[in-house]
Enzyme design. Structure first.
Site, PDB file in Angstrom:
ATOM      1  N   ASP A 279       0.587   0.722  -6.543  1.00  0.00           N
ATOM      2  CA  ASP A 279       0.557   1.576  -5.364  1.00  0.00           C
ATOM      3  C   ASP A 279      -0.537   2.636  -5.578  1.00  0.00           C
ATOM      4  O   ASP A 279      -1.091   2.783  -6.676  1.00  0.00           O
ATOM      5  CB  ASP A 279       1.930   2.181  -5.068  1.00  0.00           C
ATOM      6  CG  ASP A 279       2.054   2.525  -3.578  1.00  0.00           C
ATOM      7  OD1 ASP A 279       1.027   2.549  -2.874  1.00  0.00           O
ATOM      8  OD2 ASP A 279       3.180   2.769  -3.112  1.00  0.00           O
TER       9      ASP A 279
HETATM   10  C1  BGC Z   1       2.120   3.617   0.047  1.00  0.00           C
HETATM   11  C2  BGC Z   1       1.956   2.125   0.181  1.00  0.00           C
HETATM   12  C3  BGC Z   1       0.683   1.825   0.925  1.00  0.00           C
HETATM   13  C4  BGC Z   1      -0.479   2.460   0.182  1.00  0.00           C
HETATM   14  C5  BGC Z   1      -1.838   2.168   0.804  1.00  0.00           C
HETATM   15  C6  BGC Z   1       0.868   4.293  -0.510  1.00  0.00           C
HETATM   16  O1  BGC Z   1       0.956   5.669  -0.451  1.00  0.00           O
HETATM   17  O2  BGC Z   1       3.231   3.880  -0.764  1.00  0.00           O
HETATM   18  O3  BGC Z   1       3.069   1.584   0.836  1.00  0.00           O
HETATM   19  O4  BGC Z   1       0.520   0.454   1.087  1.00  0.00           O
HETATM   20  O5  BGC Z   1      -0.290   3.847   0.150  1.00  0.00           O
HETATM   21  O6  BGC Z   1      -2.019   2.871   1.971  1.00  0.00           O
END
Ligand code: BGC
Length: 748
Positions: A279
């Site tokens: 993530d």
């Molecule tokens: C979120 C993810 C997301 C990623 C990219 C993160 O802050 O937890 O779910 O896909 O950002 O935007």
């Protein structure tokens, strides 16, 4: 670049046929991957594991891409994506195409209801159709990887990301998660309209303690294996191309460093061979979480755990180079991660078709996309209350008051996570109702409050006046989009701002009143509901929320949504969920509430049972609940055989009759309870559902098959899941707190 091109194209051209391409996709491109890998320098390999955000550094990225330092880019699309792709393909040494990723969570341009709303439809086909459309639109802009679906089971409406979830149940989440994956990925990953899906967040992100985002998950192995992991197993089995780590730790071990989850379970036991992405910043955060002292350690933990792509932590690049050179990370481990990335790029056909055809953007908001969005928005609405059949509105209604901050708020009805949506394409309830009413019915509009958090009460009088002038009041309340989603957790689940006051004042008009709630989560609105005759819970319905609600209000469509999550009466009841374990002292309806306790009552006078003094033990509405404009009667449950053999199956069925006067759809639910187990069993668990359409007066027999594997649960003693012989209760039901009951035995 030329070096690689010739290497790739010769074998591909030699095979020639499309059928061969498809076959090769299934074969996982081992030869091509190995041939390419053998030509890569250490730096080029690490570059493939580097995923950077193009939204704020696209220009700067060009040099890094040319230098082979970047393998994937998120948040960059259209012409800009093509421009960066050209640099990767034509100007970098190996010409390996970039993979463009984006959060296409509930639609790209055409926005569907938030996932929690989609879950209320209990309609796999429709959810799959919506995801297919999302993929068609997003790929037209060059996106080939999306960070969807979020299949984190959650039992906490305080958690902002409940909006993105498919609710509290592992079975429902598994079925709809798989539907989303199928829709996004299409028939073959290498089709230009296919998006690689991403099962996230592995794992237990929805169990964030206290409903506070990013918080720890302190859960039992049982909860992990029986409720959190099953949707991910279903996703892996369905061929979901990628997985994402979660921010949280589970019992002390951060997910982004969790070797057990990624290497042992996902890739080992489950035999999955896709790509894992971290993530955003989650590798770097291993330090903040007090798990690693240095970023070097963070890199070592994550790569060894099986995390292939570093999203924005800037840790793999540049640190892995030295770590591999000094033997702290084995090059074979790095190579495996690179293989996973390259394989996906081959599977997506990026080497043959790296660029997007921007003329395809003509599909944005296509008529059939909007039709599907409207249907799904309609099926996502749950009718919670309908006294005196206030809904649907009849021909006798000559004027309606449209009131409330959500009646005409295009940005808010879109919900969380829609970066690419254009509010100007949204049809609001006010617009749709005005069009529906035409000259026939007068619409008296007064917002009353400018937005959901608005505390000023100055416009409330105008709203009351509009109610007084009308035959019926439609009151649109809820939460703005920004109040749910990532990092948007709430400690209070009541209606924000002066909305309760607005409801109170408008109710004084004495007019029949229908509350329409547009929110990203369950809200504790029992008191408000008591003041209304009808309630439609609409979540955030997306682009076509307005026409969908208008169709429901005027009865063109019959509501069929069911709650995918338990609605608490008070926030203090959280976590409250339908498949709870039983206490030894269940409360009954005679439980004495705080207001009824005599002064100086004796310590023992209330009995000793399990409930809250303010609200008893029941929720406001149970999981699976939802009304229709017609009524359904369940009769004659039968089991094909009272004994289920350990390799066999039994059928359980009942008759469902439409006892009303209009056609309706009913979500018929199958629940099972293991009467006793070597560890205590939940009061019931959803094991099946079917959405059936039944004509007035018609009776349909709805049947489910039960097999022993559906009864399995996790045994901490040996780390395995299996069913235990003994007695089982089974219900066919219209919600989790009702149903016709029968029984069977699972044989030794
Ligand atoms: C979120 C993810 C997301 C990623 C990219 C993160 O802050 O937890 O779910 O896909 O950002 O935007």
């Amino acid at each position: 670049m030329m070096r690689f091109r010739s290497l790739l194209l010769v074998p591909v051209l030699a095979m020639g046929l499309v059928a061969c391409q498809q076959q090769k996709q299934k074969e996982a491109y081992t030869e091509e991957v190995e041939a390419l890998l053998s030509k890569m320098t250490l730096r080029e390999k690490i570059g493939q594991l580097n995923l950077l955000d193009g939204s704020w550094q696209a220009e700067r990225l060009e040099n890094d891409i040319r230098d082979g330092q970047v393998g994937s880019v998120l948040n960059c699309s259209g012409e800009m994506a093509n421009r960066l792709q050209r640099v990767a393909v034509e100007e970098s040494e190996l010409g390996i195409p970039l993979l463009f990723g984006r959060d296409v969570i509930h639609g790209y341009k055409t926005i569907f209801p938030i996932p929690l709303g989609q879950a209320a439809s209990f309609n796999d086909e429709l959810v799959e159709a919506a995801s297919r459309i999302a993929a068609v639109e997003a790929t037209a802009d060059g996106i080939r990887h999306t960070y969807t679906p979020m299949i984190d089971v959650t039992r906490d409406p305080r958690w902002g990301r409940i909006a993105e979830s498919l609710g509290e149940d592992a079975y429902l989440t598994s079925r709809l998660g798989v539907a989303m994956i199928k829709g996004l990925q299409g028939e073959e990953l290498n089709a230009p309209t296919s998006l690689a899906a991403c099962a996230k967040h592995f794992a237990a992100y929805g169990m964030s303690q206290g409903g506070r985002d990013y918080n720890i998950a302190d859960i039992s192995q049982e909860t992990l294996h029986d409720y959190i992991l099953p949707p991910f197993k279903a996703a892996a089995d369905a061929g979901c191309a990628t997985f994402m780590t979660s921010f949280n730790e589970i019992n002390g071990m951060p997910a982004s460093a969790n070797k057990y989850l990624f290497n042992d379970l996902l890739r080992g036991e489950w035999g999955w061979n896709g790509m894992v992405v971290s993530d955003y910043y989650s590798i770097e955060q291993l330090k903040v979480q007090a798990f690693c002292e240095t970023l070097d350690e963070a890199a070592i933990h994550s790569i060894n755990a099986g995390v292939d792509l570093d999203m924005m932590s800037h840790v793999y690049w540049p640190l892995l180079e030295e770590l591999v050179k000094t033997g702290k990370v084995k090059e074979s481990v790095l190579d495996n991660a690179v293989r996973n990335v390259l394989r996906l790029k081959f599977q997506l056909g990026l080497f043959e078709n790296p660029y997007c055809d921007t003329t395809r953007t003509a599909v944005f908001y296509a008529q059939d996309h909007l039709e599907t969005a409207k249907r799904l928005a309609t099926e996502s609405v749950v009718l919670l209350k309908n006294e005196e059949q206030v809904l649907p509105l009849t021909d006798n209604v000559q004027s309606i008051a449209v009131i409330g901050p959500m009646a005409n708020a295009p940005v808010e009805q879109l919900g969380t996570w829609c970066f690419d949506a254009e509010p100007s394409h949204c049809v609001t309830p006010l617009r749709a109702l005005t069009a529906e009413c035409g000259e026939r019915v007068k619409v008296n509009y007064a917002a009353g409050l400018a937005y959901s958090r608005d505390e000023s009460e100055t416009e409330i009088a105008a709203a009351v006046a509009a109610a007084r002038r009308s035959d019926v009041v439609l009151l649109f309340v809820g939460e703005e989009a920004i109040l749910s989603g990532e990092a948007k957790c709430r400690a209070d689940l009541s209606l924000p701002g002066a909305q309760s006051k607005l409801i109170d004042e408008v109710a004084k008009s004495g007019k029949p009143m229908v509350l329409v709630v547009m929110a990203g989560r369950p809200l504790t609105i029992g008191a408000e509901i008591d003041k209304c005759d009808g309630v439609l819970y609409a979540f955030h319905g997306g682009t076509m929320a307005g026409p969908a609600l208008s169709d429901l209000i005027f009865g063109r469509v019959n509501p069929s949504g069911k709650l995918p999550v338990t609605f608490p009466k008070m926030v203090g009841q959280v976590p409250i969920y339908y498949n709870q374990k039983l206490t030894g002292r269940p409360a009954g309806d005679d439980a004495v509430l705080l207001k009824d306790i005599p002064v100086e009552a004796k310590q023992t006078s209330l009995g000793f049972s399990s409930y809250w003094l303010e609200v008893g033990y029941k929720p406001l509405y149970p999981f699976g609940y939802g009304l229709s404009y017609t009524t359904f009667e369940y009769n004659k449950i039968q089991v094909s055989n009272p004994v289920l053999s350990k390799n066999g199956s039994i059928e359980v069925w009942c008759e469902v009759k439409n006892t009303g006067t209009r056609e309706g759809q009913e979500v018929v639910q199958l629940y099972v309870q293991d009467v006793a187990g070597s560890s205590t069993r939940p009061c019931r668990e959803l094991k099946g559902f079917q959405k059936v359409t039944i004509a007035p007066g018609e009776t349909q027999t709805v049947s489910f098959t039960i097999t022993p594997d559906m009864l399995a649960f996790y045994h901490a003693a040996d780390g395995k899941s299996y069913a235990e012989p003994g007695s089982f209760n089974v219900w066919i039901a219209s919600s989790s707190d009702t149903g016709l009951e029968s029984h069977f035995m699972l044989e030794e």
